[in-house]
Design a protein around this motif. Structure first.
Motif, PDB file in Angstrom:
ATOM      1  N   GLY A 116       0.799  -1.221   0.000  1.00 34.75           N
ATOM      2  CA  GLY A 116       0.000   0.000   0.000  1.00 34.75           C
ATOM      3  C   GLY A 116       0.829   1.267   0.000  1.00 34.75           C
ATOM      4  O   GLY A 116       0.319   2.340   0.350  1.00 34.75           O
ATOM      5  N   GLY A 117       2.108   1.162  -0.362  1.00 36.56           N
ATOM      6  CA  GLY A 117       2.960   2.337  -0.385  1.00 36.56           C
ATOM      7  C   GLY A 117       3.665   2.551   0.942  1.00 36.56           C
ATOM      8  O   GLY A 117       3.849   1.607   1.723  1.00 36.56           O
ATOM      9  N   HIS A 118       4.050   3.775   1.216  1.00 42.33           N
ATOM     10  CA  HIS A 118       4.766   4.077   2.445  1.00 42.33           C
ATOM     11  C   HIS A 118       4.387   5.473   2.938  1.00 42.33           C
ATOM     12  O   HIS A 118       3.902   6.316   2.180  1.00 42.33           O
ATOM     13  N   VAL A 119       4.618   5.689   4.208  1.00 40.87           N
ATOM     14  CA  VAL A 119       4.315   6.977   4.840  1.00 40.87           C
ATOM     15  C   VAL A 119       5.568   7.474   5.532  1.00 40.87           C
ATOM     16  O   VAL A 119       6.204   6.726   6.302  1.00 40.87           O
ATOM     17  N   ASP A 120       5.951   8.714   5.226  1.00 36.93           N
ATOM     18  CA  ASP A 120       7.104   9.331   5.880  1.00 36.93           C
ATOM     19  C   ASP A 120       6.671   9.957   7.194  1.00 36.93           C
ATOM     20  O   ASP A 120       5.746  10.783   7.243  1.00 36.93           O
ATOM     21  N   GLN A 121       7.329   9.558   8.261  1.00 33.34           N
ATOM     22  CA  GLN A 121       7.016  10.079   9.590  1.00 33.34           C
ATOM     23  C   GLN A 121       8.309  10.545  10.238  1.00 33.34           C
ATOM     24  O   GLN A 121       8.965   9.798  10.967  1.00 33.34           O
ATOM     25  N   GLY A 122       8.658  11.775   9.948  1.00 33.57           N
ATOM     26  CA  GLY A 122       9.918  12.298  10.446  1.00 33.57           C
ATOM     27  C   GLY A 122      11.093  11.551   9.842  1.00 33.57           C
ATOM     28  O   GLY A 122      11.242  11.482   8.618  1.00 33.57           O
ATOM     29  N   ALA A 123      11.923  11.011  10.709  1.00 31.23           N
ATOM     30  CA  ALA A 123      13.088  10.262  10.240  1.00 31.23           C
ATOM     31  C   ALA A 123      12.748   8.819   9.898  1.00 31.23           C
ATOM     32  O   ALA A 123      13.610   8.065   9.447  1.00 31.23           O
ATOM     33  N   GLN A 124      11.509   8.433  10.122  1.00 27.68           N
ATOM     34  CA  GLN A 124      11.101   7.059   9.865  1.00 27.68           C
ATOM     35  C   GLN A 124      10.243   6.965   8.610  1.00 27.68           C
ATOM     36  O   GLN A 124       9.550   7.906   8.236  1.00 27.68           O
ATOM     37  N   GLU A 125      10.309   5.812   7.984  1.00 26.40           N
ATOM     38  CA  GLU A 125       9.471   5.519   6.827  1.00 26.40           C
ATOM     39  C   GLU A 125       8.679   4.262   7.122  1.00 26.40           C
ATOM     40  O   GLU A 125       9.251   3.186   7.326  1.00 26.40           O
ATOM     41  N   LEU A 126       7.360   4.374   7.169  1.00 22.44           N
ATOM     42  CA  LEU A 126       6.495   3.256   7.492  1.00 22.44           C
ATOM     43  C   LEU A 126       5.955   2.631   6.208  1.00 22.44           C
ATOM     44  O   LEU A 126       5.461   3.338   5.317  1.00 22.44           O
ATOM     45  N   VAL A 127       6.067   1.321   6.122  1.00 25.31           N
ATOM     46  CA  VAL A 127       5.572   0.587   4.957  1.00 25.31           C
ATOM     47  C   VAL A 127       4.136   0.166   5.218  1.00 25.31           C
ATOM     48  O   VAL A 127       3.820  -0.395   6.267  1.00 25.31           O
ATOM     49  N   LEU A 128       3.259   0.415   4.253  1.00 23.03           N
ATOM     50  CA  LEU A 128       1.851   0.065   4.379  1.00 23.03           C
ATOM     51  C   LEU A 128       1.527  -1.126   3.490  1.00 23.03           C
ATOM     52  O   LEU A 128       2.166  -1.334   2.453  1.00 23.03           O
ATOM     53  N   ARG A 129       0.518  -1.862   3.888  1.00 22.35           N
ATOM     54  CA  ARG A 129       0.014  -2.927   3.040  1.00 22.35           C
ATOM     55  C   ARG A 129      -1.509  -2.986   3.173  1.00 22.35           C
ATOM     56  O   ARG A 129      -2.060  -2.686   4.219  1.00 22.35           O
ATOM     57  N   THR A 130      -2.149  -3.375   2.100  1.00 18.41           N
ATOM     58  CA  THR A 130      -3.604  -3.455   2.069  1.00 18.41           C
ATOM     59  C   THR A 130      -4.045  -4.821   2.560  1.00 18.41           C
ATOM     60  O   THR A 130      -3.650  -5.846   1.996  1.00 18.41           O
ATOM     61  N   MET A 131      -4.846  -4.850   3.627  1.00 20.06           N
ATOM     62  CA  MET A 131      -5.313  -6.102   4.210  1.00 20.06           C
ATOM     63  C   MET A 131      -6.510  -6.609   3.411  1.00 20.06           C
ATOM     64  O   MET A 131      -7.657  -6.204   3.638  1.00 20.06           O
ATOM     65  N   GLY A 132      -6.249  -7.446   2.429  1.00 21.56           N
ATOM     66  CA  GLY A 132      -7.319  -7.930   1.561  1.00 21.56           C
ATOM     67  C   GLY A 132      -7.680  -9.380   1.766  1.00 21.56           C
ATOM     68  O   GLY A 132      -8.490  -9.938   1.009  1.00 21.56           O
ATOM     69  N   ARG A 133      -7.094 -10.024   2.770  1.00 25.33           N
ATOM     70  CA  ARG A 133      -7.406 -11.423   3.038  1.00 25.33           C
ATOM     71  C   ARG A 133      -8.803 -11.567   3.639  1.00 25.33           C
ATOM     72  O   ARG A 133      -9.193 -10.807   4.508  1.00 25.33           O
ATOM     73  N   ILE A 134      -9.548 -12.559   3.143  1.00 23.37           N
ATOM     74  CA  ILE A 134     -10.873 -12.848   3.686  1.00 23.37           C
ATOM     75  C   ILE A 134     -10.700 -13.899   4.779  1.00 23.37           C
ATOM     76  O   ILE A 134     -10.181 -14.991   4.528  1.00 23.37           O
ATOM     77  N   GLU A 135     -11.120 -13.590   5.981  1.00 26.02           N
ATOM     78  CA  GLU A 135     -10.877 -14.454   7.125  1.00 26.02           C
ATOM     79  C   GLU A 135     -12.025 -15.433   7.398  1.00 26.02           C
ATOM     80  O   GLU A 135     -11.818 -16.512   7.924  1.00 26.02           O
ATOM     81  N   LYS A 136     -13.249 -15.050   7.032  1.00 29.10           N
ATOM     82  CA  LYS A 136     -14.407 -15.873   7.350  1.00 29.10           C
ATOM     83  C   LYS A 136     -15.041 -16.426   6.076  1.00 29.10           C
ATOM     84  O   LYS A 136     -14.958 -15.827   5.004  1.00 29.10           O
ATOM     85  N   ALA A 137     -15.721 -17.582   6.226  1.00 32.74           N
ATOM     86  CA  ALA A 137     -16.370 -18.201   5.076  1.00 32.74           C
ATOM     87  C   ALA A 137     -17.466 -17.319   4.511  1.00 32.74           C
ATOM     88  O   ALA A 137     -17.712 -17.307   3.294  1.00 32.74           O
ATOM     89  N   SER A 138     -18.127 -16.556   5.368  1.00 32.30           N
ATOM     90  CA  SER A 138     -19.200 -15.675   4.904  1.00 32.30           C
ATOM     91  C   SER A 138     -18.684 -14.627   3.926  1.00 32.30           C
ATOM     92  O   SER A 138     -19.408 -14.189   3.023  1.00 32.30           O
ATOM     93  N   GLY A 139     -17.437 -14.220   4.083  1.00 34.01           N
ATOM     94  CA  GLY A 139     -16.853 -13.254   3.166  1.00 34.01           C
ATOM     95  C   GLY A 139     -16.675 -13.820   1.773  1.00 34.01           C
ATOM     96  O   GLY A 139     -16.814 -13.104   0.770  1.00 34.01           O
ATOM     97  N   PHE A 140     -16.379 -15.108   1.661  1.00 34.98           N
ATOM     98  CA  PHE A 140     -16.220 -15.740   0.353  1.00 34.98           C
ATOM     99  C   PHE A 140     -17.556 -15.851  -0.365  1.00 34.98           C
ATOM    100  O   PHE A 140     -17.606 -15.822  -1.597  1.00 34.98           O
ATOM    101  N   ARG A 141     -18.637 -16.009   0.374  1.00 32.45           N
ATOM    102  CA  ARG A 141     -19.954 -16.134  -0.264  1.00 32.45           C
ATOM    103  C   ARG A 141     -20.325 -14.864  -1.031  1.00 32.45           C
ATOM    104  O   ARG A 141     -21.013 -14.933  -2.053  1.00 32.45           O
ATOM    105  N   GLU A 142     -19.861 -13.718  -0.530  1.00 26.74           N
ATOM    106  CA  GLU A 142     -20.194 -12.444  -1.167  1.00 26.74           C
ATOM    107  C   GLU A 142     -19.181 -12.021  -2.218  1.00 26.74           C
ATOM    108  O   GLU A 142     -19.311 -10.953  -2.818  1.00 26.74           O
ATOM    109  N   LEU A 143     -18.178 -12.838  -2.461  1.00 36.17           N
ATOM    110  CA  LEU A 143     -17.132 -12.485  -3.418  1.00 36.17           C
ATOM    111  C   LEU A 143     -17.704 -12.452  -4.830  1.00 36.17           C
ATOM    112  O   LEU A 143     -18.430 -13.358  -5.248  1.00 36.17           O
ATOM    113  N   ILE A 144     -17.380 -11.399  -5.587  1.00 35.94           N
ATOM    114  CA  ILE A 144     -17.918 -11.197  -6.927  1.00 35.94           C
ATOM    115  C   ILE A 144     -17.081 -11.961  -7.950  1.00 35.94           C
ATOM    116  O   ILE A 144     -15.866 -11.813  -8.015  1.00 35.94           O
TER     117      ILE A 144
END
Length: 217
Positions: A43-71
């Motif tokens: 998901g890119g990165h965010v500069d926070q002063g002297a630090q650089e934070l790496v972001l990621r998009t949480m796209g994992r489906i954890e529950k079975a109900s989430g898969f039922r609605e998958l397009i």
């Protein structure tokens, strides 16, 4: 370590082929939809002063109900979802291995030592750990050590010790019987354990351990 006979949690998607045909879809399209909509991406990165934070998009489906609605597809504005062409179960992966003990289903954990590690030392640590785990397991679960290669090594070492003592006694008895000189007998009897101690001291200094090859030597 290798686990045989264990059950791994998995969300299983069962597709109805007749419904797939009705929507003019293929199993490959369903597979691609599952892969493309169930993943984590950078998901890119965010500069926070002297630090650089790496972001990621949480796209994992954890529950079975989430898969039922998958397009799966968009057909003339109608979103075809997994629940329209099949059903989803929160279950286990299809078993690829089987372990049995005394005719009953079991889970086998195979512990393999690393190259250069001492087999007896590793086996002792594993046995100790198994004893600790037994005290916290439910009453309907039992743990057994089915195969232990260190037992053969320990027995072999005990046999070597026994034969060394017997050999020393036989040599001393033979010298005393034929030469009939106590002094020569004592010298020979002292030389045998001295040579053994020297050999083992040299092995220890060189970093060798007792194994099948060194015991044969």
């Amino acid at each position: 370590m290798i686990l045989v006979g264990g059950r791994v949690r998995a969300v299983n998607v069962y597709v109805n082929t007749d419904k797939l045909a009705a929507y003019h879809l293929s199993v490959e399209e369903v597979r691609q939809a599952l892969i493309g909509q169930n993943l984590e991406v950078p998901g890119g990165h965010v500069d926070q002063g002297a630090q650089e934070l790496v972001l990621r998009t949480m796209g994992r489906i954890e529950k079975a109900s989430g898969f039922r609605e998958l397009i799966v597809a968009n057909q003339n504005g109608y979103l075809v979802r997994i629940k329209d062409i099949g059903h989803v179960e929160d279950s286990f992966e299809e078993p690829r291995g089987l372990a049995r003990l005394n005719g009953k289903g079991a889970v086998s954990l195979i512990v393999q030592k690393q190259s250069g590690a001492n087999t007896v030392e590793v086996a002792e640590k594993v046995t100790k750990r198994v004893g600790q785990l037994r005290s916290v397991l439910p009453s309907d679960i039992e743990m057994f050590i089915v195969r232990d290669q260190s037992r053969f090594i320990v027995r072999s070492i005990e046999e070597v010790k026994f034969h060394l003592v017997v050999a020393a006694l036989l040599v001393a008895s033979t010298i005393l019987l034929f030469i009939r000189d106590w002094r020569t007998t004592i010298i020979a009897s002292t030389a045998i354990p001295a040579s053994i101690v020297t050999a083992f001291a040299f092995m220890y200094y060189q970093g060798y351990t007792l194994n099948n090859m060194t015991m044969l030597g």
